[in-house]
Design a protein around this motif. Structure first.
Motif, PDB file in Angstrom:
ATOM      1  N   LEU A 259       0.820  -1.219   0.000  1.00  0.00           N
ATOM      2  CA  LEU A 259       0.000   0.000   0.000  1.00  0.00           C
ATOM      3  C   LEU A 259       0.851   1.266   0.000  1.00  0.00           C
ATOM      4  O   LEU A 259       0.454   2.293  -0.561  1.00  0.00           O
ATOM      5  CB  LEU A 259      -0.946  -0.005   1.211  1.00  0.00           C
TER       6      LEU A 259
ATOM      7  N   LYS B 170      -5.896  -1.017  -5.169  1.00  0.00           N
ATOM      8  CA  LYS B 170      -5.682  -0.681  -3.760  1.00  0.00           C
ATOM      9  C   LYS B 170      -6.767  -1.317  -2.889  1.00  0.00           C
ATOM     10  O   LYS B 170      -6.491  -1.870  -1.809  1.00  0.00           O
ATOM     11  CB  LYS B 170      -5.697   0.841  -3.605  1.00  0.00           C
TER      12      LYS B 170
ATOM     13  N   LYS C  48      -6.526  -4.153   0.279  1.00  0.00           N
ATOM     14  CA  LYS C  48      -7.157  -4.000   1.596  1.00  0.00           C
ATOM     15  C   LYS C  48      -8.125  -5.151   1.886  1.00  0.00           C
ATOM     16  O   LYS C  48      -8.321  -5.538   3.033  1.00  0.00           O
ATOM     17  CB  LYS C  48      -7.891  -2.657   1.669  1.00  0.00           C
TER      18      LYS C  48
END
Length: 847
Positions: free
Chosen positions: A317, A343, A347
């Motif tokens: 990240l 992204k 997560k």
């Protein structure tokens, strides 16, 4: 889409295509399978007409051989039957692929239970903000298990995947080639798969179905419900994983296997990121961005291929955030949405992909604890009380070395030591809970807590949820008391404080139904959830229910959306967690269209439950009393059947029960206890329910229901039950799921058993209850036929049952020969086992 339109569309997209491609299939030059396609319709017709006339399977098969073949020897006949089985297995794969390919066209984005429908309804009823509030801390978790109901080996699953794509493209040449490949590809494992094999089989779906499906579904939620002030939680859709961690009754799952599977999960998600990043770099070729992504690509490569390298999601990240900053500040945000999608997936999946759970039976833990105490405490574990054992366990400061022990004790301790390593490599989500099956006492949870301390963990370092699994009638009854004691125990309460004051509790539908019968088990679980909700709320604990549900209704399957949408406010609705197993993975979550649709169904069921008011979800006192009464009456009827002296012998001698363990489909034995004698309590739910399914009797899905309904009818109270059906979504779902079980029953197949001197009376008891349950549920619902409101499912079942009817005839024929001790026993046993495969695979739409 109207009822008639749905049927017509199914006919065009599925039924007609099956006829067309099946004719292509019939002319293919398979090894040793020529002319089978011509003979099969004759066997089907002999079976259909024969059973209608009350003939037995042996008569039907003998007539088939006499009228349609010139075979004389037993060896020639059994060889032909093996070829027919191979052919039907491939027909099932073809039908699966065609039905899968039609899924998107048969299901609309605006169907009930979809995100679009949820958004429309929330908008119309001014509940969008309430929906967003619910989304803040609500989520679903689908946990994949390796229970042995998946009969397709990996190579066949790949063909199924490719065949579906070819059918969607209408590529006849490609379909032709794949059907040829199918004809030459073995369907049977030469050896039992190892737990690692099972894990790799499901990891295939993680990489090639769920990585994209869940990423796209999260983006859909974000686009539909996200605002400047609200971004949906990336933990909204999670995956769990049992192969390699589930040691309950599986001696082949060791600490070493668990480490290997955890590593495969980590490598698989990194490979998915690496591939995704390749595509991303084709678009994000700008100065300042391409360099950052190239560095990340090298780091991912090293983490995948160099043993001494690892990478965390935070490190990944960090690169993405840097690239995002450059795109925003220097390149007008061009393709920023692509980077943000990547992204979000980091997560969602971290470096774990799916959370690997550990599961073990409470009785095994007790053996381990007793072994430890005998060797280390100076106390006699057999002569001291449970309370004294717990006191010693929780107060001792001994740190154990696994090398001081052997067998299951050594492996259990090694496994607990390894958790820290797995959490370091895969992230804490990589392994974050320990499930204890057959829980019914506070010691079952505390034994596991104590094992962590004995392995040197400080209390604040036990970063694991300890999850009791209540699955038997005794366990469900004890659930409330066990949790109250745990919540009020200072040492455990401190543990929960560190875990965010959340407690996951697992409930077993499969063993519950096996133990208590269909209606009683479902009601018992409903009431147990209510009790556990209340005791948790009383102690300020957020309870999360994890349901061990199988594919068919008899194991807690059936209409999943309807089931969860029907639970009222007396049951905690913080998260929906369910197990998905075997052929249900292939059939319900096996491709992107199906998986996305069914993930949405789960997600919206939980959200709808809290956001929209519906009086049919909450049971009145009168409705509760009536369900309780029906459950008790049906339980008594089912208990009488279980107590019948012929119950276990019938399954042992007349069904396929003993053959499940001989098939090379799963690494786990089919019963818990040692020795050859089969006891009811040692039977695993899957072969138990599966054997009834192979007999086309589906006892656990209906037995006792009709008797209970009829009892109230005789008392002149049937209107009360009709009102209950109309007024309670929960009860309605139970009725419809039971009707699904009955729709897949076919008693003419076993009519011959009514004349069996040993089992005739027992068979008649089952058949009479089936007839009663069918007539009573039809009267209750005012349907003219079973599954009347589900035209697509009913049509699918109808075609599948037609495909496998010859297979059922072969299976029963072989069982009769074995019972009579006629001919080559080994050959007939192989026929029984091989016919298991196609029958189970054809029943894929049971979930």
């Amino acid at each position: 889409m109207r009822y008639e339109e749905k049927i017509e569309k199914f006919r065009q997209l599925v039924e007609n295509k099956f006829q067309i491609y099946n004719s292509l299939f019939m002319s293919l030059p398979y090894d040793k399978m020529s002319n089978i396609g011509m003979l099969l319709p004759f066997l089907y017709e002999e079976s259909r007409v024969g059973y209608e006339k009350g003939k037995n399977p042996e008569e039907i098969m003998d007539e088939f051989f006499t009228k349609h073949t010139e075979l004389e020897t037993e060896e020639q006949k059994t060889e032909l039957l093996f070829k027919i089985i191979q052919y039907i297995e491939r027909q099932v794969v073809l039908f699966d692929s065609i039905e899968d390919a039609a899924f998107a066209e048969l299901h609309s984005e605006s169907d009930a239970g979809t995100l679009m429908q949820l958004h429309e309804r929330a908008s119309q009823e001014h509940q969008l903000e309430a929906t967003r509030q619910k989304m803040k801390d609500f989520g679903i978790k689908v946990v994949f298990t390796a229970h042995p109901t998946q009969f397709y080996q990996n190579s066949v699953q790949r063909i199924l995947h490719d065949l579906r794509t070819a059918i969607m493209k209408y590529s006849v040449t490609e379909i032709d080639m794949l059907l040829q490949q199918l004809g030459k590809t073995p369907f049977v494992n030469k050896e039992k798969p190892t737990p690692l094999d099972e894990a790799m089989s499901i990891i295939f779906y993680l990489r090639y179905v769920y990585y994209d499906t869940i990423g796209e579904l999260y983006k859909k939620v974000k686009n539909s419900f996200g605002t400047d002030s609200f971004v949906p939680n990336q933990d909204m859709i999670q995956l769990g994983f049992w192969p390699g961690g589930d040691r309950d009754g599986n001696p082949f799952v060791t600490a070493e296997i668990t480490l290997k599977v955890a590593e495969e999960l980590r490598l698989s998600i990194l490979k998915s990121y690496y591939e995704h990043l390749k595509d991303l770099r084709r678009r994000l070729s700008f100065r300042g961005v391409s360099e950052i992504l190239e560095t990340l690509s090298h780091e991912l490569y090293d983490a995948i291929f160099k043993d001494d390298q690892s990478i965390t999601s935070d490190q990944i990240l960090k690169h993405i955030n840097a690239a995002e900053k450059v795109i925003t500040e220097q390149h007008n945000g061009l393709f920023l949405n692509l980077l943000q999608d990547f992204k979000d997936r980091i997560k969602i999946f971290g470096t774990h992909f799916a959370t690997l759970d550990i599961r073990q039976d409470s009785r095994v833990h007790q053996e381990v604890i007793d072994d430890i105490m005998t060797k280390k405490s100076g106390l006699n574990s057999e002569s001291i009380s449970t309370e004294e054992k717990l006191k010693w366990l929780l107060e001792t400061d001994i740190i154990l070395d696994p090398e001081d022990f052997d067998g299951i004790t050594k492996d259990t301790l090694e496994n607990i030591y390894n958790i820290k390593y797995i959490q370091k490599r895969n992230g804490e989500q990589g392994m974050s809970r320990y499930i204890i099956s057959n829980s019914d006492h506070i010691k079952d949870v505390l034994n596991v807590f104590a094992l962590f301390k004995l392995c040197g963990y400080q209390e604040e370092d036990i970063n694991m949820d300890i999850v009791p699994l209540f699955e038997t009638m005794e366990g469900l009854d004890a659930g409330e008391k066990v949790m109250r004691q745990l919540y009020e125990l200072p040492v455990y309460r401190k543990h929960l404080d560190r875990r965010g004051n959340a407690q996951t509790i697992m409930l077993g539908f499969s063993d519950g139904t096996k133990d208590g019968g269909y209606l009683k088990a479902n009601w018992e679980i409903y009431e147990t959830k209510e009790q556990l909700t209340k005791v948790s709320e009383d102690h300020d604990i957020k309870v999360i229910f994890f349901d061990g549900r199988g594919g068919p209704p008899a194991r807690g399957g059936g209409k999943t959306h309807d089931f969860y949408a029907s639970q009222g406010k007396t049951i905690a609705n913080n998260k929906i967690e369910i197990t998905i197993q075997g052929q249900t993975i292939t059939s319900v979550f096996g491709n992107k269209d199906q998986a996305k649709y069914n993930f949405e169904q789960l997600l919206t069921a939980g959200i709808e439950n809290d956001v929209f008011k519906n009086s049919k979800k909450d049971l009145s006192k009168k409705e509760r009393q009536l369900i309780e009464e029906l459950a008790e009456i049906s339980f008594k009827k089912y208990s009488d059947l279980k107590a019948h002296p012929m119950f276990v012998p019938y399954l042992q001698e007349m069904s396929t029960l003993e053959y499940y363990g001989k098939t090379n489909i799963g690494s786990r034995p089919t019963k818990r206890g040692a020795g050859n004698a089969i006891k009811f309590e040692d039977l695993r739910a899957i072969p138990f329910v599966g054997s009834w399914s192979q007999l086309k009797q589906n006892v656990p899905g209906f037995f006792g229901f009709g008797f209970a309904l009829n009892t109230l009818k005789k008392e002149g109270r049937f209107n009360e039950v009709i009102d209950l059906y109309k007024g309670s979504d929960f009860f309605k779902t139970l009725v419809l799921n039971s009707m699904m079980s009955m729709n897949k029953s076919y008693f003419p197949l076993t009519y011959y058993m009514k004349n069996n001197p040993k089992f005739g009376e027992f068979w008649t008891v089952i058949f009479e209850e089936y007839k009663l349950s069918k007539s009573m549920t039809l009267e209750l619902t005012s349907f003219k036929m079973l599954m009347e409101e589900e035209p697509l499912s009913r049509k699918s079942v109808q075609i599948r049952e037609k495909i496998v009817l010859p297979l059922l005839s072969i299976q029963q024929y072989a069982l009769i020969k074995i019972q009579k001790k006629e001919g080559n026993k080994e050959a007939y046993e192989k026929l029984v086992m091989r016919s298991l495969f196609g029958n189970i695979n054809a029943s894929r739409n049971s979930a």
